[in-house]
Design a protein around this motif. Sequence first.
Motif, mmCIF file in Angstrom:
data_model
loop_
_atom_site.group_PDB
_atom_site.id
_atom_site.type_symbol
_atom_site.label_atom_id
_atom_site.label_comp_id
_atom_site.label_asym_id
_atom_site.label_seq_id
_atom_site.Cartn_x
_atom_site.Cartn_y
_atom_site.Cartn_z
ATOM 1 N N GLU A 537 0.813 -1.221 0.000
ATOM 2 C CA GLU A 537 0.000 0.000 0.000
ATOM 3 C C GLU A 537 0.846 1.270 0.000
ATOM 4 O OE1 GLU A 537 -2.733 -0.278 3.215
ATOM 5 O OE2 GLU A 537 -3.837 -1.978 2.368
ATOM 6 N N SER A 538 2.022 1.180 -0.600
ATOM 7 C CA SER A 538 2.900 2.348 -0.750
ATOM 8 C C SER A 538 3.396 2.424 -2.188
ATOM 9 C CB SER A 538 4.110 2.252 0.189
ATOM 10 O OG SER A 538 3.706 2.298 1.542
ATOM 11 N N CYS A 540 6.085 2.472 -4.821
ATOM 12 C CA CYS A 540 7.371 1.764 -4.774
ATOM 13 C C CYS A 540 8.142 2.028 -6.062
ATOM 14 C CB CYS A 540 7.125 0.273 -4.584
ATOM 15 S SG CYS A 540 8.607 -0.753 -4.615
ATOM 16 N N VAL A 554 10.553 2.716 -1.199
ATOM 17 C CA VAL A 554 9.135 2.944 -0.934
ATOM 18 C C VAL A 554 8.943 4.357 -0.394
ATOM 19 C CG1 VAL A 554 8.509 0.538 -0.521
ATOM 20 C CG2 VAL A 554 9.287 1.950 1.381
ATOM 21 N N LYS A 556 7.073 6.135 2.206
ATOM 22 C CA LYS A 556 6.354 5.767 3.424
ATOM 23 C C LYS A 556 5.104 6.613 3.630
ATOM 24 C CE LYS A 556 10.057 3.617 6.073
ATOM 25 N NZ LYS A 556 10.794 3.600 7.357
ATOM 26 N N GLU A 557 5.190 7.898 3.308
ATOM 27 C CA GLU A 557 4.043 8.787 3.431
ATOM 28 C C GLU A 557 3.741 9.360 2.054
ATOM 29 O OE1 GLU A 557 2.569 12.701 5.987
ATOM 30 O OE2 GLU A 557 4.486 11.731 6.447
ATOM 31 N N TYR A 558 2.609 8.966 1.481
ATOM 32 C CA TYR A 558 2.330 9.324 0.094
ATOM 33 C C TYR A 558 2.346 10.838 -0.121
ATOM 34 C CZ TYR A 558 0.006 9.935 -4.366
ATOM 35 O OH TYR A 558 -0.282 10.329 -5.646
ATOM 36 N N TRP A 564 10.782 9.000 1.116
ATOM 37 C CA TRP A 564 11.345 7.877 0.353
ATOM 38 C C TRP A 564 12.471 7.220 1.156
ATOM 39 C CZ3 TRP A 564 9.408 5.622 -3.826
ATOM 40 C CH2 TRP A 564 8.616 6.343 -4.715
#
Length: 665
Positions: A537-538, A540, A554, A556-558, A564
């Motif tokens: 759900e990230s 990538c 990834v 981590k916080e969109y 990143w």
Amino acid sequence: MSKLLSSHSDAYTTSLSTSRSVVIRGFYAYLADFDSLEDNSTAVIIDEPLRSVLRGTGLVGSCNGLLCLYQQKMDIFIWNPAMRKCKQLPTAPADFVCPFSVDPFFLRGFGYDAVNDDYKVLRILHPDGREAGSKVIVYSLKSDSWKRLPDISYPYQIVRDLGMFLGGALHWIAVTTLGVEICLIILAFDLGVENYKEIPLPNLRFKKSNKLNLCTFADSLCVLLLEADIRIDVWLMNNYGDGNSWCKLFSLEHTQLVSPSLSVRPLAFSKSRRDVLVEVSDKKVIWYNLDRKNLRTVKIANMPAVFHDMEVYTESLVPPDYFLSCNGKQPEEEKKQKRQQKRNESFVSYSVDYDSLGRSTTAIEIDEPLKTYLHATGDVGSCNGLHCLYNLQTDLFLWNPAMRKCRKLPSAPADFLRPFEFDKSSLCGFGYDAANDDYKVLRIVQPDGHDLCGSKASIYSLKTNSWRRLKNISGHFQFWGAWGIFIGGALHWITVTPLGSPSILAFDLGVENYREVLMPRLQNNYCKNMNIVVFEESLCMLEYHPFIRIDVWVMKEYGVGNSWCKLFSVEQPKVTRCCMSITPIFYSKNRKDVLLEVDSKKLMWYNLKKKRARTVKISNLPEIFDLEVYTESLVSPDYNISCGGPQVPSQPQEKKKKQQQRNER
């Protein structure tokens, strides 16, 4: 419950990528990364058994990532370097069984027939050197057989033996007569309708057959005019078939090349399109700058001192329909069974339970009628248990595997009805619009196939069951990949900015506008060595270091560029054998392992602590597949195919009908 969904597409419907590589053929074949040619690069010799099987081969042609090669002993092969697969073609008719390089009266060519969705090899034989009455045969990959065509009745003298493929046809420079006058023309053989046509040459200062050469460059016909010890002029046909569209792209002075060159061939533009990669006399490769008109030598370590030819190709997953085992042979009965299986089964979908992946498990085919209804489809994307699929007829479907329900979407506007697979100008994505509680499909059509500026956009809404047009895209971006990756309410693509740097372009499905997402700080800026996926759900980012490792990043916080982080790396070939792609799928339950999809051919559990990988055994899984992880849901695509064809109401609808009947009583 989470499940894996894998699909198998046949040789004619597998999509192409936009990644480019270079194959260098000396006595052996070598591969090099195209984007690294702007710096120092290394040529890597191909692995066994193909190294020995393809030793000393010559080129027939290349198309869509497939290379057609021949050997002195008259064998012909179709080879996909990206997939490391090769197919030996059946023997030609007896009167064509003659070594290629010994007999100067053999012509050859290889290309794609879009009319019949087939790959073909053409061979022409001039008996006793005569042009009129030449024998012609053509091989079809679809039927895996040769057939004879009518003899050529008109006298043509072909200058070079190798046919250049472009626009669905093979091309040669030929000498013919017009009354008493001798003329030079381009002779073309259309692979679809299987007939000949003539194409005019550019208006040159002089036309001598031994001073002209023909090739393809930047998806255009290219004529090279050699003026001995002076220069080489490079001409391009901007609009295929239009004799008035010829223009001189550039000239190379012999003094620039240090020593006179017998042959020069442009291979490809650089990413900025300011330089041209040029092969010189089968000995070296140079970058020629179009503005400054200077050149620099390309340094490729491990490259042979003299090579037969060099080919820039776009990597693809178009299989040659044959896999060479270590001894290079395959039982005839097994080959027949595989050919029959290819004909009967163009697409099959399989379901695998997530919890069983820790032990041996079996992939289960989907039932009829969906098995037939979704024949030869590919995956656009998935969201909340819904999958969006497409086929070569430009149809789109929404499918819920858990509910066994499918909905065919209405046709897009006429100017969007382009085939997905072989048209690089068509982008597509699928996702959920939380702002309006709707599922949407976005289609983008690029007029010139590369630059997004002026591209048309259209969006489908499941809520209204209709398409509507959006404003044309105003920004200048060059896309890198056709399918949008959905996360955070938006679709994402890797693009190249006007300055040549990579970026992530996002389309917000709620407010329906575009924005850029910050990239991680990577070691290189080659788009070819990047890919974006969704992992846990990230967003990538996969950063490929060819033949060294693959880094997995990834966000981590969109939407937060500083979030990143590099999650892990997979070393090559220490952990896995050298491969073209690795995609992380999800963590194991204890989060100590990550499931990896490798080259669309196998699944592996990678242990993050021990940095080791083990293969997942799934019986009944096809050799090549696209894999998608989904969480089962009751989100309906609002359409169901039953065995008899009519819709079967879902359970809530059935309850509603029963309640209505009670009320009526």
